[in-house]
Design an enzyme around this catalytic site. Structure first.
Site, PDB file in Angstrom:
ATOM      1  N   SER A  54      11.680 -53.987 -83.853  1.00  7.16           N
ATOM      2  CA  SER A  54      11.402 -52.960 -82.843  1.00  7.16           C
ATOM      3  C   SER A  54      11.550 -51.544 -83.388  1.00  7.16           C
ATOM      4  CB  SER A  54      12.322 -53.146 -81.634  1.00  7.16           C
ATOM      5  OG  SER A  54      13.680 -53.013 -82.012  1.00  7.16           O
TER       6      SER A  54
ATOM      7  N   GLU B 161       9.773 -53.578 -65.839  1.00  3.66           N
ATOM      8  CA  GLU B 161      10.874 -52.770 -66.405  1.00  3.66           C
ATOM      9  C   GLU B 161      12.094 -53.642 -66.695  1.00  3.66           C
ATOM     10  OE1 GLU B 161      12.046 -48.803 -67.656  1.00  3.66           O
ATOM     11  OE2 GLU B 161      10.162 -49.597 -66.904  1.00  3.66           O
TER      12      GLU B 161
END
Length: 409
Positions: free
Chosen positions: A184, A389
């Site tokens: 990431s 989310e």
């Protein structure tokens, strides 16, 4: 640093009442139509632009409110009106925040105005992060961005999914992998300008709820964007990647991941506020109905079973709002989320919205199950809060690992 308060000041109350009026007079009357049409409510967005709600200036004012309550207050009122239309109004903000957080001053000045357009020619923007195999697990992202040094261009390939305004946006902000070995930390964000060859809309999703919000796949096939479209610039990216490689060699990767997680924590209260708005709307419908609906010669609110149900609904809504306000105040004042307070607020508010809207249907009985009353739509809309989310399961994982002092992967 602003003191934490549970009372809006006069200016905030004025903005709240203004938003509530727009939600009541413009959003609510249009809600059922655009839910049925499952199309972007361009006329409503245009009305929001005319009065200044659909604009960067408005959201910037709320975002920089030192109490932290500007954004959650705005989200609650708009989503009280209708979740699908409200998401169409605020969805561009996701892309705008991405540029504000990572872009240079020149990029901010160039691209954000193009995201909104103006009242006479409204535009929308899309933030593209999730992928078919990389939702909660962002480290599994596959969309690649390769730098063509000879042409000073980035070449993007991959498929994004669940993109609000995906494919219909004037400007797309795309997160892509530039260094697969860094997981990431090897990601970067890119502006994809209007009419870029190689970007197309894939599947448009027919959804259970928030139907007025356009959600689709975005397909990138050798989509070339200028080097200037890398948010933050290449020099900054190279420096960040170099630091990440050094940290990885030193075994400091988990600390870096946790620092990144803090960014997501700070944005989750806004979603919680959306959920509070939907829950409050359903509760108010149920309360009014219980006061006027008579059975056995008296209003059904006189029955303890219904009255207690409404009492629990209101208690849960107020508790959810307080969690959202606390996390929002902490975020804007730089308070560390030592107990994952951002995830707490999103988790509790999302679950509250699902529960309260279901109970509202029960109180209305057969009427609540029909589309003649709005609680049916509110219940369908509420399901999204426990998914986007970060799902409720991810929120619980974040909270649990934070409490245990374990790394968040």
């Amino acid at each position: 640093m602003a003191e934490f308060t549970m009372e809006l000041n006069d200016e905030q109350k004025e903005v709240r009442d203004w938003l509530h009026g727009f939600a009541a007079d413009v959003i609510r009357p249009a809600a059922a139509e655009w839910d049925e049409r499952e199309e972007t409510p361009w006329p409503v967005i245009q009305e929001a632009a005319k009065v200044g709600i659909y604009s960067l200036d408005f959201y910037a004012q709320q975002y920089f409110d030192p109490t932290g309550l500007g954004i959650p207050m705005a989200m609650e009122e708009l989503f009280w009106g209708d979740a699908g239309i409200a998401l169409s109004i605020v969805g561009t903000g996701l892309a705008a925040v991405g540029v504000l957080a990572n872009g240079t001053e020149e990029q901010i000045g160039t691209w954000i105005p193009q995201m909104y357009g103006d009242a006479g020619d409204v535009k929308v923007a899309a933030f593209c992060s999730s992928e078919p195999d990389a939702g909660s697990d962002v480290a599994s992202m596959r969309t690649r961005a390769v730098y063509d040094e000879a042409k000073d261009e980035w070449v993007l390939n991959g498929t994004k999914t669940w993109a609000t305004n995906g494919g219909i946006a004037n400007v797309h902000v795309v997160v892509a992998v530039v260094d697969p070995e860094l997981g990431s930390k090897g990601h970067a964000s890119f502006i994809v300008p209007p009419n870029t060859p190689g970007l197309s809309q894939g599947q448009k999703f027919k959804k259970h709820g928030i139907r007025a919000s356009h959600t689709a796949e975005v397909v990138l096939e050798d989509a070339r964007v200028p080097g200037s479209c890398l948010l933050g610039g290449k020099e900054k990216l190279d420096e960040r990647l170099a630091r990440a490689r050094e940290r990885a060699k030193a075994g400091d990767g988990e600390r870096v991941k946790n620092a990144a997680m803090a960014t997501f924590e700070a944005s989750r209260p806004a979603v919680g506020a959306m959920a509070v708005g939907t829950a409050r709307a359903a509760y108010e419908v149920a309360l009014d109905y219980a006061k006027t609906r008579e059975q056995f010669g008296r209003p059904i609110i006189d029955n303890q079973g219904v009255a207690f149900q409404l009492a629990d609904m209101r208690t849960s809504i107020d508790a959810a709002r307080l969690l959202v306000w606390r996390a929002s105040w902490m975020a804007v004042n730089g308070k560390p989320f030592t107990a994952a307070e951002g995830s707490m607020s999103k988790l509790f508010a999302s679950e509250t919205a699902k529960k309260v809207t279901a109970e509202a249907i029960q109180i209305l009985g057969g009427n609540g199950y029909t589309r003649e009353y709005p609680v049916e739509r509110m219940h369908r809309d509420s399901a999204i809060y426990t998914i986007f989310e970060g799902t409720s399961e991810i929120q619980r994982l974040v909270i649990a690992r934070t409490l245990a002092g374990m790394p968040i992967r």
